[in-house]
Write an enzyme that holds these catalytic residues in place. Sequence first.
Site, PDB file in Angstrom:
ATOM      1  N   SER A 241       0.866  -1.168   0.000  1.00 56.54           N
ATOM      2  CA  SER A 241       0.000   0.000   0.000  1.00 56.54           C
ATOM      3  C   SER A 241       0.905   1.221   0.000  1.00 56.54           C
ATOM      4  CB  SER A 241      -0.890  -0.033   1.240  1.00 56.54           C
ATOM      5  OG  SER A 241      -1.588   1.182   1.378  1.00 56.54           O
TER       6      SER A 241
ATOM      7  N   LYS B  65      -1.141  -1.223  -4.409  1.00 56.90           N
ATOM      8  CA  LYS B  65      -2.291  -0.373  -4.073  1.00 56.90           C
ATOM      9  C   LYS B  65      -1.799   1.046  -3.883  1.00 56.90           C
ATOM     10  CE  LYS B  65      -4.612   0.115   0.324  1.00 56.90           C
ATOM     11  NZ  LYS B  65      -5.307  -0.576   1.434  1.00 56.90           N
TER      12      LYS B  65
ATOM     13  N   LYS C 245      -2.714   4.929  -2.737  1.00 56.74           N
ATOM     14  CA  LYS C 245      -3.654   5.818  -2.069  1.00 56.74           C
ATOM     15  C   LYS C 245      -4.014   6.930  -3.047  1.00 56.74           C
ATOM     16  CE  LYS C 245      -3.811   3.928   2.025  1.00 56.74           C
ATOM     17  NZ  LYS C 245      -5.068   3.416   2.608  1.00 56.74           N
TER      18      LYS C 245
ATOM     19  N   ASP D  91      -6.999   3.124  -3.231  1.00 53.52           N
ATOM     20  CA  ASP D  91      -7.724   3.235  -1.955  1.00 53.52           C
ATOM     21  C   ASP D  91      -7.939   4.718  -1.651  1.00 53.52           C
ATOM     22  OD1 ASP D  91      -8.764   3.090   0.600  1.00 53.52           O
ATOM     23  OD2 ASP D  91      -7.083   1.965   1.465  1.00 53.52           O
TER      24      ASP D  91
ATOM     25  N   GLU E 137     -10.929   0.908  -3.493  1.00 54.35           N
ATOM     26  CA  GLU E 137     -11.257   0.655  -2.096  1.00 54.35           C
ATOM     27  C   GLU E 137     -11.837   1.905  -1.456  1.00 54.35           C
ATOM     28  OE1 GLU E 137      -7.863  -1.025  -0.102  1.00 54.35           O
ATOM     29  OE2 GLU E 137      -8.651  -0.648   1.905  1.00 54.35           O
TER      30      GLU E 137
ATOM     31  N   ASP F 219     -13.687  -1.183   3.012  1.00 50.10           N
ATOM     32  CA  ASP F 219     -12.796  -1.305   4.174  1.00 50.10           C
ATOM     33  C   ASP F 219     -13.537  -0.671   5.368  1.00 50.10           C
ATOM     34  OD1 ASP F 219     -10.850  -0.831   6.132  1.00 50.10           O
ATOM     35  OD2 ASP F 219      -9.351   0.008   4.804  1.00 50.10           O
TER      36      ASP F 219
ATOM     37  N   LYS G  92      -9.917  -6.334   8.157  1.00 43.48           N
ATOM     38  CA  LYS G  92      -8.900  -6.023   9.165  1.00 43.48           C
ATOM     39  C   LYS G  92      -9.486  -6.502  10.477  1.00 43.48           C
ATOM     40  CE  LYS G  92      -7.305  -1.813   6.848  1.00 43.48           C
ATOM     41  NZ  LYS G  92      -7.349  -0.336   6.854  1.00 43.48           N
TER      42      LYS G  92
ATOM     43  N   GLY H 133      -4.166  -3.840   6.274  1.00 43.50           N
ATOM     44  CA  GLY H 133      -3.148  -3.576   7.291  1.00 43.50           C
ATOM     45  C   GLY H 133      -3.346  -2.203   7.900  1.00 43.50           C
TER      46      GLY H 133
END
Length: 385
Positions: A142, A168, A170, A196, A221, A246, A270, A298
């Site tokens: 990520s 992934k 952000k 995400d 996400e 998420d 998670k 995570g």
Amino acid sequence: MPGSPLRLAEVTLREIELPLKERFVISSGWMENRRILLLELRDDNGVTAWSECVCSDLPNYSPETVDTAWLALRRWLLPRVLGRDIDGPEAVKDLLDDGVQGHPMAKAAIEMGMWDLAAEAAGIPLSRLVGGTRGRVPTGISIGLQASPPALAEKARQAVADGYRKVKLKISPERDVDYVAAVREALGPDTPLAVDANAAYTLEDADHLARLDAFDLIMIEQPLAAGDLVRHAQLQERLATPVCLDESVVDPATCEDMLALGSGRIVNIKPGRVGGFRNARRIHDIAQRAGVPVWCGGMLESGIGRAYNVALASLPNFELPGDLSPSARYWTQDIVTPEWTMDADGFVTVPRDRPGLGVDVDTERVETLTRRSETFAAATAGVPS
Ligand code: OSB
Ligand code: MG
């Protein structure tokens, strides 16, 4: 559940400070010096287990923080479990929920620690106790928000060279299409790529978000706010890219609602966010029955929290690579030995040859990093009954 009931004699809360190698920026905030809340649990027989509460310093990802979790643990949650006969780890969540709304990450820290205590007491690996079937789990990275599209593309290129099986990125409304375009261009069409948003958009942005369909992403996400299950369903209808939730999925019921409404097609699990392993396993099972893949998210965990994530990710429906980077990506030195590593094919090995977490906590290092600690004992600790 094998063995006799669990009885917690003593729990020590500790806050440590562990600096990240690099500041991690997401749309809703950033982290640099990680404040990490650790629990050391001891049962009546002297068996011990360590667990990690995954909250951050600030309430940007979820309402909980290190400080609210500390308060909830000392004031309401530990008194509900210390000194009680508990049938097994499956029974912990109901005790913690009795008269206490919310605080899922604080609850999860106790509940997951009880799973490890049970594994230690039974002499089996945690992954086996939770029903894991994989010997190694595929790993994704990520990557936080970066200053420019070329800077992000360079990080992504390095991640692929390191072996990661999913990248992934952000994103935020200020840093999305151009950034993703630069990465897709740099990596070529075949690298599994995801984004995400950490809830940074609204349904008004649907047309804008549909521009991301051009990049063949495996998922977007959490584009909208956590409570927006209906709006996520409306958004999903307008996107070809699968939505993954998420922040929205806080328990098995919200996962069922997501599936019934069509709010997304993939679930990030998670265990801290959903209150522990019992809920995490239920969500895994619900998604599996619906034919929906899950993966393990995570929270920039230390090697202790990572051990729980790796154990969970060894369950069969964790089909997509998890955000389970090796220790060295986050820390100059982790607080466990051996540190978590990833092989050149992008897999983390699930420890299956020793009881419990499969790593040792470096208690001297933890002591050095400790900023405060407090121990709570059962009133009857040590007294035979
Ligand atoms: O949304 O998945 C997230 C880190 C902190 C808060 C939220 C998130 C994340 C990550 C980090 O993406 C993933 C990791 O631990 O490597
Ligand atoms: Mg996320």
